[in-house]
Design a protein around this motif. Structure first.
Motif, mmCIF file in Angstrom:
data_model
loop_
_atom_site.group_PDB
_atom_site.id
_atom_site.type_symbol
_atom_site.label_atom_id
_atom_site.label_comp_id
_atom_site.label_asym_id
_atom_site.label_seq_id
_atom_site.Cartn_x
_atom_site.Cartn_y
_atom_site.Cartn_z
ATOM 1 N N HIS A 102 -5.726 -2.860 3.786
ATOM 2 C CA HIS A 102 -6.459 -5.039 3.588
ATOM 3 C C HIS A 102 -5.415 -5.136 3.993
ATOM 4 O O HIS A 102 -4.146 -5.724 5.101
ATOM 5 C CB HIS A 102 -6.844 -5.366 3.127
ATOM 6 C CG HIS A 102 -7.288 -7.049 2.757
ATOM 7 N ND1 HIS A 102 -6.065 -8.058 1.965
ATOM 8 C CD2 HIS A 102 -7.901 -7.821 3.163
ATOM 9 C CE1 HIS A 102 -6.192 -8.998 1.558
ATOM 10 N NE2 HIS A 102 -7.258 -8.999 2.341
ATOM 11 N N ASP A 103 -3.878 -4.941 2.766
ATOM 12 C CA ASP A 103 -2.286 -5.956 2.499
ATOM 13 C C ASP A 103 -2.149 -5.071 4.313
ATOM 14 O O ASP A 103 -0.679 -5.919 4.426
ATOM 15 C CB ASP A 103 -1.850 -5.112 1.653
ATOM 16 C CG ASP A 103 -2.411 -5.407 0.462
ATOM 17 O OD1 ASP A 103 -3.557 -6.236 -0.121
ATOM 18 O OD2 ASP A 103 -2.358 -5.013 -0.677
ATOM 19 N N LEU A 104 -2.570 -4.064 4.418
ATOM 20 C CA LEU A 104 -1.400 -3.790 6.011
ATOM 21 C C LEU A 104 -1.783 -4.398 6.905
ATOM 22 O O LEU A 104 -0.608 -4.393 7.818
ATOM 23 C CB LEU A 104 -1.355 -1.661 6.311
ATOM 24 C CG LEU A 104 -1.467 -1.121 6.875
ATOM 25 C CD1 LEU A 104 0.327 -1.913 7.443
ATOM 26 C CD2 LEU A 104 -1.488 -0.283 7.712
ATOM 27 N N LYS A 105 -3.075 -4.622 7.262
ATOM 28 C CA LYS A 105 -3.383 -5.441 8.496
ATOM 29 C C LYS A 105 -2.388 -6.360 7.940
ATOM 30 O O LYS A 105 -2.315 -7.650 9.256
ATOM 31 C CB LYS A 105 -5.074 -5.969 7.986
ATOM 32 C CG LYS A 105 -5.607 -6.537 9.048
ATOM 33 C CD LYS A 105 -7.073 -7.149 8.398
ATOM 34 C CE LYS A 105 -7.872 -7.885 9.469
ATOM 35 N NZ LYS A 105 -7.021 -9.549 9.617
ATOM 36 N N HIS A 106 -2.982 -7.659 7.009
ATOM 37 C CA HIS A 106 -2.312 -8.458 6.525
ATOM 38 C C HIS A 106 -0.549 -8.901 6.771
ATOM 39 O O HIS A 106 -0.205 -9.176 7.986
ATOM 40 C CB HIS A 106 -2.139 -9.092 5.607
ATOM 41 C CG HIS A 106 -3.851 -9.634 4.934
ATOM 42 N ND1 HIS A 106 -4.114 -11.242 5.942
ATOM 43 C CD2 HIS A 106 -4.998 -9.257 4.844
ATOM 44 C CE1 HIS A 106 -5.508 -10.954 5.526
ATOM 45 N NE2 HIS A 106 -5.850 -10.223 5.392
ATOM 46 N N GLU A 107 0.049 -7.506 6.455
ATOM 47 C CA GLU A 107 1.706 -6.981 7.081
ATOM 48 C C GLU A 107 1.361 -6.943 8.351
ATOM 49 O O GLU A 107 2.805 -7.909 8.970
ATOM 50 C CB GLU A 107 1.721 -5.534 6.260
ATOM 51 C CG GLU A 107 3.275 -5.632 6.386
ATOM 52 C CD GLU A 107 4.188 -4.909 5.163
ATOM 53 O OE1 GLU A 107 4.186 -3.885 6.277
ATOM 54 O OE2 GLU A 107 3.716 -4.366 4.338
#
Length: 113
Positions: A102-107
């Motif tokens: 999830h964090d990687l997607k947003h980054e």
């Protein structure tokens, strides 16, 4: 100091799942619950006595239960211990991995948080 404690329920489940024949028996019961020893043996290349020993380990781990129907003994899968292992050992690792994705997607999308 020696540790002479009895195996826990989780230990019994992991022991039972550690053998491919026992996993095959569980798979057979998932496909068709409530089978007799004879029906289960039809799908295994082993003696009835060996199958009975494997079923005993599964029953000791509470992964299966049995019920008498006349002269027959039917075997049923019990998914509760598997769910408990999932919650204790698998679920927490999934959550961490999903949070990272999830964090990687947003980054990568530049959304920020």
């Amino acid at each position: 100091m020696t540790n002479t404690t009895e195996p826990t329920d989780t230990d019994r489940v992991f022991k039972a799942l550690g053998d491919p024949t026992r996993r095959k028996l569980l798979d057979l019961l998932v496909e068709r619950n409530g089978q007799t020893l004879g029906q289960l043996c039809q799908n295994l290349d082993m003696a009835r006595q060996s199958t009975t020993q494997h079923l005993g380990i599964l029953e000791d781990a509470n992964l299966i239960s049995t019920a008498k129907r006349g002269r027959e003994k039917l075997h049923f899968i019990n998914p509760v211990p598997l769910h408990e292992v999932y919650v204790r050992w698998v679920h927490k690792f999934e959550q961490q991995r999903l949070a990272l994705l999830h964090d990687l997607k947003h980054e990568l999308e530049g959304d920020g948080k």
